[in-house]
Design an enzyme around this catalytic site. Structure first.
Site, PDB file in Angstrom:
ATOM      1  N   ALA A 262       1.201  -1.161   0.135  1.00  0.00           N
ATOM      2  CA  ALA A 262      -0.005   0.072  -0.044  1.00  0.00           C
ATOM      3  C   ALA A 262       0.897   1.344  -0.080  1.00  0.00           C
ATOM      4  O   ALA A 262       0.466   2.328  -0.726  1.00  0.00           O
ATOM      5  CB  ALA A 262      -0.958   0.093   1.230  1.00  0.00           C
ATOM      6  N   GLU A 265       2.697   1.303  -3.912  1.00  0.00           N
ATOM      7  CA  GLU A 265       1.677   1.454  -5.075  1.00  0.00           C
ATOM      8  C   GLU A 265       0.828   2.521  -4.985  1.00  0.00           C
ATOM      9  O   GLU A 265       0.491   3.503  -6.155  1.00  0.00           O
ATOM     10  CB  GLU A 265       0.996   0.064  -5.202  1.00  0.00           C
ATOM     11  CG  GLU A 265       0.093   0.141  -6.495  1.00  0.00           C
ATOM     12  CD  GLU A 265       0.961  -0.400  -7.704  1.00  0.00           C
ATOM     13  OE1 GLU A 265       0.257  -0.286  -8.622  1.00  0.00           O
ATOM     14  OE2 GLU A 265       2.256  -0.694  -7.591  1.00  0.00           O
ATOM     15  N   SER A 267       1.404   5.456  -3.584  1.00  0.00           N
ATOM     16  CA  SER A 267       2.080   6.644  -4.011  1.00  0.00           C
ATOM     17  C   SER A 267       2.815   6.943  -5.296  1.00  0.00           C
ATOM     18  O   SER A 267       2.697   8.022  -5.856  1.00  0.00           O
ATOM     19  CB  SER A 267       3.219   6.950  -3.078  1.00  0.00           C
ATOM     20  OG  SER A 267       2.839   7.077  -1.560  1.00  0.00           O
ATOM     21  N   CYS A 376      -6.900   4.575   5.516  1.00  0.00           N
ATOM     22  CA  CYS A 376      -5.392   4.064   5.105  1.00  0.00           C
ATOM     23  C   CYS A 376      -4.545   4.785   6.303  1.00  0.00           C
ATOM     24  O   CYS A 376      -4.609   5.952   6.408  1.00  0.00           O
ATOM     25  CB  CYS A 376      -5.044   4.466   3.747  1.00  0.00           C
ATOM     26  SG  CYS A 376      -3.284   4.173   3.397  1.00  0.00           S
ATOM     27  N   GLU A 385       4.282  13.140   0.259  1.00  0.00           N
ATOM     28  CA  GLU A 385       5.180  12.857  -0.972  1.00  0.00           C
ATOM     29  C   GLU A 385       4.575  13.389  -2.237  1.00  0.00           C
ATOM     30  O   GLU A 385       5.367  13.956  -2.922  1.00  0.00           O
ATOM     31  CB  GLU A 385       5.181  11.164  -1.134  1.00  0.00           C
ATOM     32  CG  GLU A 385       6.049  10.420  -0.152  1.00  0.00           C
ATOM     33  CD  GLU A 385       5.981   8.994  -0.331  1.00  0.00           C
ATOM     34  OE1 GLU A 385       7.165   8.379   0.538  1.00  0.00           O
ATOM     35  OE2 GLU A 385       5.075   8.343  -0.825  1.00  0.00           O
TER      36      GLU A 385
END
Length: 433
Positions: A262, A265, A267, A376, A385
């Site tokens: 998680a 992928e 980000s 999440c 990010e």
């Protein structure tokens, strides 16, 4: 399936938004056919998804609430078995979810994510310098050379993963989200995944550090972490472990699998989407440079229009659930939620929901990181990010553009779960003074 004719889900995700719109428009819950002949219900309207995500009658534990899994009718040979066979917080229900989420939440706090900004800025600078050294006019794949590189370094450093494990993990994660692979390939990838994780955990036990993997291992191994009720390594149904029980070895490995996949992928897809939308919508980029919108607005609108995950697999009806309009999801049936559909629901975002608009008033009203108890944990880090990467990229390369031959249609990852571009060919143009 309430006499509906199931819609066959395209395993390649070739036209995911058209498929999602069809599901959303047909009914509050629509019968669908998954790979391997498994039937399920897909929910695409945002109001219905939001309600299901907090409904105690909805579980993610296949071992307790999916009769076909419990009986063996659907088993390890199913191509998507890895999505329900793992035992971590994302597949847990009730008290088990609380028990499994607590160690990860303790290690992966919003404060810890925010504290990584200096390192994110540093890595972005290194990657932009590398791009700047390329020959002028060269076509650059911004997914592989930028969007992919940043989360790789940040997530793998965060978890203290040695570089020797980076390549194997990348290969495994890519196959993890590839819903078009064969049953044999899926089983081989699952086996490789567990071998790689066992090797990593053994390495980190011998060489602990100030990282999340070491923190989770310490929580699992500590005598004070629980009474040992959850210390069995069997797959089991997990129903008997108390909230205070420590992680089993399998739960430790499966939790790390979840956090790696998680964290990486999601980000990569998000950064790639944000770059792509601004590259093909220069008017939107102008709003940023004029101070009429923020980079955080870009992140939210990218999350809305192209969620990093198209569907969430799988949930199960603990009892019959009346969705309205004469549709009832029977007890024990599997459910998929369509995050891609929710983000473009015209009932929430208006008739132009398919248009990228950083000033949209509803840009933050999406469910792309989930909602409720399964929200999440890495949402703060992913947003940070993306905001840093996209801002710094356009500050450095304000004239960047999509490569002319690729400006119309870009290939997407072959998956109906992961949602992102397979490549992003671009020309950087001159650097800002």
């Amino acid at each position: 399936m309430n006499r509906q004719c199931p819609i066959a889900i395209d395993v390649f995700g070739a036209d995911a938004h058209a498929e999602a719109a069809r599901i959303r428009e047909q009914a509050p819950a629509t019968a669908v056919l998954l790979p391997g002949g498994v039937t399920a219900w897909a929910v695409g309207r945002q109001a219905g998804i939001r309600r299901l995500l907090v409904d105690p009658r909805v579980s993610k534990d296949a071992y307790r609430h999916w009769p076909a899994w419990i009986s063996g009718e659907v088993g390890a040979q199913w191509p998507l078995a890895i999505w329900v066979s793992v035992q971590n917080m994302i597949t847990a229900y009730g008290a088990e979810h609380t028990r499994l989420r607590r160690p990860a939440a303790t290690a992966f706090t919003a404060r810890r994510a925010a504290g990584m900004r200096p390192r994110i800025e540093e890595v972005v600078s290194e990657l932009l310098d590398r791009l700047a050294d390329l020959p002028a006019g060269q076509v650059v794949d911004l997914r592989s050379q930028f969007a992919h590189e940043l989360p790789t370094r940040i997530v793998f450093e965060l978890f203290g993963i040695p570089e020797r494990s980076w390549a194997p993990l990348h290969k495994i994660i890519n196959a993890f989200f590839d819903t078009a692979i064969t049953t044999e390939e899926a089983q081989r990838n699952a086996a490789d995944l567990h071998v790689t994780m066992a090797d990593l955990i053994a390495h980190k036990r011998e060489h602990p550090g100030d990282d999340m993997t070491s923190a989770l291992i310490a929580a699992r191994d500590s005598d004070s972490a629980g009474d040992g009720a959850g210390d069995s390594d069997s797959a089991g149904d997990g129903a008997g472990a108390g909230v205070g029980a420590r992680l089993s070895e399998k739960e430790l490995a499966d939790t790390l699998i979840l956090l790696f996949t998680a964290g990486y992928e999601t980000s990569v897809n998000l950064i790639c989407t944000a770059l792509h939308e601004l590259l093909r919508n220069p008017g939107q980029l102008a709003l940023l440079t004029q101070g009429l919108a923020s980079w955080e607005d870009v992140v939210e609108e990218a999350l809305r229009i192209e969620p990093p995950a198209s569907y969430g697999l799988l949930r199960f009806a603990v009892e019959d659930i009346d969705m309205g309009e004469g549709v009832v999801i029977p007890k024990g049936d599997p459910i998929m939620v369509s995050f891609g559909s929710a983000g473009r629901d015209p009932a929430v975002h208006g008739p132009d929901a398919d248009r990228f608009d950083v000033t949209r008033s509803t840009r933050g009203q999406h469910l792309s990181f989930g909602f409720g108890t399964h929200h999440c944990l890495g949402a703060t880090l992913a947003r940070l990010e993306c905001a840093v990467a996209v801002r710094r990229f356009f500050e450095r390369f304000p004239a960047a553009a999509l490569a002319p031959a690729q400006a119309r249609q870009l290939p997407r990852v072959e998956s109906f779960i992961s949602n992102g571009l397979r490549e992003l060919p671009s020309v950087l143009g001159p650097q800002a003074r």
